[in-house]
Design a protein around this motif. Sequence first.
Motif: not given
Length: 95
Positions: A31-38, A47-51, A69-77
């Motif tokens: 996820f993210g513009n450059d795939g920084e969230i895996v 397992y969620l990685k936010d580079d 899912d909620d955590e991915v949405r929160r990180l993207l926002e």
Amino acid sequence: MGVFRFESKYAAPTKEQRERYMRGECEEHMFGNDGEIVLVLYDEAAYLKDDLEGVRILFTGASDKRKVDDEVRRLLEEHGQKEQRPDEFESGKRR
């Protein structure tokens, strides 16, 4: 089961956690513009990685795995908001 948060990109789940939860087949999503969230999905964990922030989160068990899912949405926002606002700190020197 639990949610384990690692505040450094150099921290990671323990060997015991990897052997217990992070085994078998997995799915990887970026996820993210450059795939920084895996997001890596296992049968018993996510397992969620936010580079960008250097945060790693291991969600274990069926009820905690649903929280990813909620955590991915929160990180993207959060990442989107950082891109939209100017730098929070400026140097004291102005031209």
